[in-house]
Design a protein around this motif. Structure first.
Motif, short mmCIF file in Angstrom:
data_model
loop_
_atom_site.label_atom_id
_atom_site.label_comp_id
_atom_site.label_asym_id
_atom_site.label_seq_id
_atom_site.Cartn_x
_atom_site.Cartn_y
_atom_site.Cartn_z
N TYR A 1 -6.98 -3.81 -5.61
CA TYR A 1 -7.15 -3.44 -4.21
C TYR A 1 -6.22 -4.27 -3.32
CZ TYR A 1 -10.15 -1.75 -0.30
OH TYR A 1 -10.66 -1.15 0.83
N ILE A 2 -6.18 -5.58 -3.57
CA ILE A 2 -5.30 -6.46 -2.79
C ILE A 2 -3.84 -6.04 -2.98
CG2 ILE A 2 -4.42 -8.84 -2.60
CD1 ILE A 2 -7.31 -9.72 -3.46
N ASP A 3 -3.44 -5.84 -4.24
CA ASP A 3 -2.05 -5.46 -4.52
C ASP A 3 -1.69 -4.16 -3.81
OD1 ASP A 3 -1.77 -7.69 -6.06
OD2 ASP A 3 -1.97 -6.63 -8.00
N MET A 4 -2.64 -3.21 -3.81
CA MET A 4 -2.41 -1.91 -3.16
C MET A 4 -2.13 -2.09 -1.67
SD MET A 4 -5.38 0.95 -2.60
CE MET A 4 -6.06 0.60 -4.21
N ILE A 5 -2.93 -2.91 -1.01
CA ILE A 5 -2.77 -3.12 0.43
C ILE A 5 -1.44 -3.81 0.73
CG2 ILE A 5 -3.72 -4.32 2.45
CD1 ILE A 5 -6.51 -3.97 0.98
N LEU A 6 -1.13 -4.87 -0.02
CA LEU A 6 0.12 -5.60 0.23
C LEU A 6 1.33 -4.70 -0.05
CD1 LEU A 6 -0.75 -9.11 -1.33
CD2 LEU A 6 -0.93 -8.38 1.07
N THR A 7 1.24 -3.89 -1.09
CA THR A 7 2.37 -3.02 -1.45
C THR A 7 2.58 -1.95 -0.38
OG1 THR A 7 1.87 -3.41 -3.77
CG2 THR A 7 3.33 -1.57 -3.28
N VAL A 8 1.48 -1.38 0.11
CA VAL A 8 1.61 -0.36 1.17
C VAL A 8 2.20 -1.00 2.44
CG1 VAL A 8 0.30 1.14 2.74
CG2 VAL A 8 -0.16 1.19 0.28
N CYS A 9 1.76 -2.20 2.78
CA CYS A 9 2.32 -2.90 3.95
C CYS A 9 3.82 -3.10 3.78
CB CYS A 9 1.64 -4.26 4.15
SG CYS A 9 -0.05 -4.14 4.76
N ASP A 10 4.24 -3.51 2.58
CA ASP A 10 5.67 -3.74 2.33
C ASP A 10 6.43 -2.42 2.35
OD1 ASP A 10 5.32 -6.44 2.17
OD2 ASP A 10 5.21 -6.49 -0.02
N ALA A 11 5.85 -1.41 1.72
CA ALA A 11 6.54 -0.11 1.63
C ALA A 11 6.77 0.49 3.02
CB ALA A 11 5.73 0.85 0.76
N LEU A 12 5.85 0.24 3.94
CA LEU A 12 5.98 0.78 5.30
C LEU A 12 6.63 -0.24 6.25
CD1 LEU A 12 2.47 2.50 5.66
CD2 LEU A 12 4.65 3.59 5.11
#
Lengths: 284, 125
Positions: A96-107
């Protein structure tokens, strides 16, 4: 003469984001509205980004904030990864943490505010613990550091029980008594649409893997402000569960929302916005 | 809510065609216990066929819902406080006990929430 069509197009735009999560390709549905400070919104277990429809449609908020919400993999219009049919879905803290950080970076979100509800209200505690410098502020809705299961979660996923019917009925009482009928039933519809085993898979994080009770006192709200808003009628994450966090976390700001339940932004949008606006006004 | 209301459950429920439709596969005897008082509620094809008031000798039932009369009274009040406003909330806080076969209750959870909500002053949300 024909009758004019009454229609209104919302300022909300949806796109699909293709990215790797946990080393596997995913296709995520992401909605957004507004410009300014990024405000990333996390939906509850077993639901999707439609819960934030009112925040996205509030001009006072979207004038200052770029409101973004994505459907987690397996939820809403996001797909599960390839091979979903070969195993049981479970949400973990790290995933869950990785998903949030990755989405923040991707956007390319620059120090966004993250607002999450229920499982999202739990994960913001993890973000406060381990990544405070990455966020401008964190807002936990229905935040508790741990939740004990109070029914056998297997009921949510068994082939002889209709998943949509039972998931919606199971959460119906988590909606507060003051919720308008249209929003009460919209909130339940999202649950009725969940895929098989998805709500239960999310609750693995909520009830088993995501217990942060022992780590709460390490949260430093001087590095990242933490706001906690909880509905009075929530029996999954009770007001006492939220107050318990504030007892361990110096500087955490608690608001108890009268008459409301576990899905404030979706079950009673107008009342929720009246609690959210003062919080957002403190963030810049 | 009082004992008379529970015995009026057939008329409170059976006129709602959408409720009885949603319960059309239900065929159970529900033992409802309000403190010491027992009510055996027979439900068939989604309709409440009969409500019998105890005491019973060797009653036969599918599942039972048991709570104190005070807790039921609060549950059935017009504006129940948090924790008393829903059957699952009552279960979580151990005010309500579900005994016997939970299968028909869980597979028709909305039905049973709605059915018992009929006894609430002013109706269920």
């Amino acid at each position: 003469m024909s009758v004019p069509i009454r229609a209104r197009v919302e300022p909300v735009v949806g796109r699909y984001l293709n990215l790797d999560l946990g080393g596997r390709p995913h296709r995520l549905y992401v909605e957004e509205a507004g410009e300014g400070i990024p405000l990333l919104c996390l939906h509850t277990a077993g639901s999707d980004s439609r819960q934030y429809r009112a925040v996205m449609n509030d001009a006072g908020i979207t004038d200052k904030f770029r409101v973004i919400a994505f459907d987690m993999p397996w939820h809403g219009k996001s797909s599960p990864p390839a091979g979903w049919h070969t195993y049981e879905y479970t949400l973990t803290s790290q995933g869950y943490i990785d998903m949030i950080l990755t989405v923040c970076d991707a956007l390319s979100l620059d120090r966004p505010v993250v607002m999450g509800c229920s499982i999202g209200g739990r994960i913001v505690l993890n973000l406060a613990l381990d990544y405070p410098e990455r966020f401008r502020a964190l807002i936990g809705l229905q935040s508790g550091a741990h939740a004990e299961p109070y029914y056998d979660l297997q009921w949510l996923h068994r082939p002889d029980v209709h998943g949509g019917e039972i998931c919606a009925a199971m959460i119906s009482g988590l909606i507060g008594p003051s919720a308008p009928q249209i929003d009460r039933w919209e909130t339940q519809w999202h649950y009725a649409q969940g895929g098989p085993g998805v709500f239960r898979g999310d609750l693995y994080f909520y009830t088993v893997d995501g217990d942060v009770r022992d780590r709460l006192s390490a949260i430093d709200t001087r590095r990242c402000p933490l706001y906690l808003l909880t509905g009075e009628y929530d029996y999954s994450c009770t007001p006492d569960d939220t107050r318990a966090i504030a007892q361990s976390v110096e500087g955490a700001r608690v608001t108890i929302m009268k008459g409301m339940g576990h899905f404030p932004m979706s079950e009673d949008p107008e009342a929720f916005l009246s609690y959210l606006r003062p919080v957002l006004s403190e963030i810049d | 809510m009082n004992q008379l209301s529970i015995e009026r459950l057939p008329e409170l429920a059976n006129g709602d065609a959408w409720l009885t439709h949603r319960g059309r596969f239900i065929d159970v005897s529900l033992m409802l216990e309000v403190g010491e008082e027992q009510y055996l509620i027979r439900i068939r094809d989604g309709g409440v066929e009969s409500v019998e008031r105890g005491p019973f000798v060797m009653p036969r039932w599918t599942f039972a819902l048991r709570a104190s009369s005070e807790d039921w009274k609060t549950f059935w009040s017009a504006t129940p406080p948090p924790g008393y406003h829903d059957l699952i909330a009552m279960l979580k806080f151990k005010r309500l006990r579900l005994e016997g076969d939970p299968y028909p209750f869980m597979t028709h959870l909305r039905y049973f929430k709605d059915l018992l909500g009929r006894l609430r002053e002013g109706g269920a949300p």
